[in-house]
Design a protein around this motif. Sequence first.
Motif, PDB file in Angstrom:
ATOM      1  N   SER A   1      46.936  29.577  54.303  1.00  0.00           N
ATOM      2  CA  SER A   1      47.548  28.249  54.289  1.00  0.00           C
ATOM      3  C   SER A   1      46.520  27.170  54.639  1.00  0.00           C
ATOM      4  O   SER A   1      46.483  26.110  54.000  1.00  0.00           O
ATOM      5  CB  SER A   1      48.715  28.201  55.285  1.00  0.00           C
ATOM      6  OG  SER A   1      49.249  26.903  55.385  1.00  0.00           O
ATOM      7  N   ILE A   2      45.687  27.441  55.638  1.00  0.00           N
ATOM      8  CA  ILE A   2      44.655  26.478  56.021  1.00  0.00           C
ATOM      9  C   ILE A   2      43.716  26.213  54.848  1.00  0.00           C
ATOM     10  O   ILE A   2      43.392  25.058  54.528  1.00  0.00           O
ATOM     11  CB  ILE A   2      43.868  26.990  57.241  1.00  0.00           C
ATOM     12  CG1 ILE A   2      44.774  27.012  58.478  1.00  0.00           C
ATOM     13  CG2 ILE A   2      42.639  26.119  57.502  1.00  0.00           C
ATOM     14  CD1 ILE A   2      44.175  27.743  59.667  1.00  0.00           C
ATOM     15  N   LEU A   3      43.284  27.281  54.187  1.00  0.00           N
ATOM     16  CA  LEU A   3      42.368  27.123  53.045  1.00  0.00           C
ATOM     17  C   LEU A   3      43.037  26.360  51.908  1.00  0.00           C
ATOM     18  O   LEU A   3      42.395  25.532  51.237  1.00  0.00           O
ATOM     19  CB  LEU A   3      41.896  28.498  52.566  1.00  0.00           C
ATOM     20  CG  LEU A   3      41.011  29.275  53.546  1.00  0.00           C
ATOM     21  CD1 LEU A   3      40.728  30.676  53.011  1.00  0.00           C
ATOM     22  CD2 LEU A   3      39.703  28.533  53.799  1.00  0.00           C
ATOM     23  N   GLY A   4      44.328  26.609  51.671  1.00  0.00           N
ATOM     24  CA  GLY A   4      45.038  25.894  50.610  1.00  0.00           C
ATOM     25  C   GLY A   4      45.127  24.402  50.882  1.00  0.00           C
ATOM     26  O   GLY A   4      44.956  23.581  49.972  1.00  0.00           O
ATOM     27  N   ASN A   5      45.360  24.034  52.142  1.00  0.00           N
ATOM     28  CA  ASN A   5      45.434  22.611  52.475  1.00  0.00           C
ATOM     29  C   ASN A   5      44.062  21.950  52.474  1.00  0.00           C
ATOM     30  O   ASN A   5      43.934  20.785  52.072  1.00  0.00           O
ATOM     31  CB  ASN A   5      46.134  22.428  53.822  1.00  0.00           C
ATOM     32  CG  ASN A   5      47.644  22.537  53.715  1.00  0.00           C
ATOM     33  OD1 ASN A   5      48.279  21.733  53.055  1.00  0.00           O
ATOM     34  ND2 ASN A   5      48.209  23.540  54.353  1.00  0.00           N
ATOM     35  N   LEU A   6      43.027  22.671  52.899  1.00  0.00           N
ATOM     36  CA  LEU A   6      41.665  22.130  52.796  1.00  0.00           C
ATOM     37  C   LEU A   6      41.270  21.940  51.335  1.00  0.00           C
ATOM     38  O   LEU A   6      40.633  20.948  50.969  1.00  0.00           O
ATOM     39  CB  LEU A   6      40.675  23.055  53.505  1.00  0.00           C
ATOM     40  CG  LEU A   6      40.737  23.064  55.033  1.00  0.00           C
ATOM     41  CD1 LEU A   6      39.766  24.106  55.593  1.00  0.00           C
ATOM     42  CD2 LEU A   6      40.425  21.688  55.611  1.00  0.00           C
ATOM     43  N   GLY A   7      41.662  22.902  50.491  1.00  0.00           N
ATOM     44  CA  GLY A   7      41.402  22.757  49.061  1.00  0.00           C
ATOM     45  C   GLY A   7      42.123  21.572  48.464  1.00  0.00           C
ATOM     46  O   GLY A   7      41.594  20.880  47.584  1.00  0.00           O
ATOM     47  N   SER A   8      43.350  21.297  48.954  1.00  0.00           N
ATOM     48  CA  SER A   8      44.088  20.127  48.487  1.00  0.00           C
ATOM     49  C   SER A   8      43.363  18.846  48.875  1.00  0.00           C
ATOM     50  O   SER A   8      43.279  17.894  48.089  1.00  0.00           O
ATOM     51  CB  SER A   8      45.499  20.124  49.088  1.00  0.00           C
ATOM     52  OG  SER A   8      46.217  21.281  48.714  1.00  0.00           O
ATOM     53  N   ALA A   9      42.848  18.805  50.096  1.00  0.00           N
ATOM     54  CA  ALA A   9      42.137  17.615  50.563  1.00  0.00           C
ATOM     55  C   ALA A   9      40.870  17.346  49.758  1.00  0.00           C
ATOM     56  O   ALA A   9      40.488  16.194  49.548  1.00  0.00           O
ATOM     57  CB  ALA A   9      41.800  17.758  52.046  1.00  0.00           C
ATOM     58  N   ALA A  10      40.220  18.424  49.314  1.00  0.00           N
ATOM     59  CA  ALA A  10      38.937  18.277  48.622  1.00  0.00           C
ATOM     60  C   ALA A  10      39.064  18.284  47.104  1.00  0.00           C
ATOM     61  O   ALA A  10      38.046  18.156  46.407  1.00  0.00           O
ATOM     62  CB  ALA A  10      37.992  19.400  49.051  1.00  0.00           C
ATOM     63  N   ALA A  11      40.279  18.423  46.566  1.00  0.00           N
ATOM     64  CA  ALA A  11      40.462  18.566  45.115  1.00  0.00           C
ATOM     65  C   ALA A  11      39.880  17.370  44.365  1.00  0.00           C
ATOM     66  O   ALA A  11      40.248  16.224  44.646  1.00  0.00           O
ATOM     67  CB  ALA A  11      41.947  18.714  44.788  1.00  0.00           C
TER      68      ALA A  11
END
Length: 401
Positions: free
Chosen positions: A95-105
């Motif tokens: 979940s943490i990685l998914g939200n970090l990926g969303s921030a950096a998309a």
Amino acid sequence: MILLVRIIRVRSNGVPDVPLPLLSLLLVVFSLTTGEFVIAGILPDVAGDLAVSVPAAGRLVTAYALGMIVGGPVVTALTARLPRKPLIAGLITVSILGNLGSAAAPDYPVLLAARFVAGLVVATFFAVAIATAVSMAEPGREASTIAKVALGLNLGIVLGTPIGTLIGQDLGWRATFASVAAITAVALPMVLRLVPARPGATGSVLGELRVFSGRDVRLAIVLTALGNVGVVTVFTYIAPLLTKLAGFGSGAVPVLLLVYGAGAVIGNFAGGRLSDRALMPSLIWLLTALAAALALFWAVSDVRALAAVLTFALGLLAFAIIPGMQARVLTSAGAAPTLAVAVNASGFQVAAAVAGWLGGALIAGPGLRAIFPAAALLTVAGLAVAVHIHRHDTRPAPAKV
């Protein structure tokens, strides 16, 4: 995070009384819920920054929901035999990685993929959290114990969503997703320290899947999907509904989300207590009230004062039905409650996935205002399922010859 814990401690002297193991689970649920629902407050910002339409941005909700729909049964079945603490750590890390990926998309397609990944593990975590909570509950207090964990859902809306919206408006929507990842990372060690170690399931995956051969489990999941799809559609597009129909400024959206969340907190605990007393009758009356509130919102959506009151009412009723729906699945599931609850969470996300698509289709067709009557009709369909379940439960047993 400190403010959140203080609020819960104050309330633990009153109604909620959340034990520390449940509190740690609640905090993770809070962060995951914020990550799911905060898109409602930053939807116009995301659309403008990525140069896509509001209906296209609404499909980010669908992507997250599809992740939960797929992840609910698949991830839970594949991890059913793992010890709970290592499983929890892995789920939260994804979940943490998914939200970090969303921030950096860098663009819209990558953001869609990141939202899907973030949603993959949420249903399984909710299921493990609820099953753990129920295992510690006193007999006859299952629904109200679920409500204590579900307080994280309420606080994710009453605090997380408006705060995340403010962060998005001041620092950009990417900062919102980065903040969600940070809160989740802070909550993880609390869970690993406070939640009792428990083994995974001892049976086979096939044995776990047999739970869905039961009619009662299948109907309970259908009830969750149909009963929630209408109000979730309204919430997904709450920002344009409040600004374009009711005439509120964009700065009022976080405040109105706070109003919605305040109703959600009250509704969550009221629904838990009502469900402990009379599960299906309370769900029938709550769904009736929810359908009526949605229809009334359609009639008075251009009156600001009434729109604000009904925003509170929708939050209250939308979350009053959740403890009872979860309790219905647990009482129907028997030997495989974790998988059943995970798939039930997927059922809720079927509602969210349909909501993102349906709201966009209504905006492109009859217009934004049409969301309200469509939502009311869908809630009536959920009500019909609840009535059918109750009639089946109360049907006299066939006489023995």
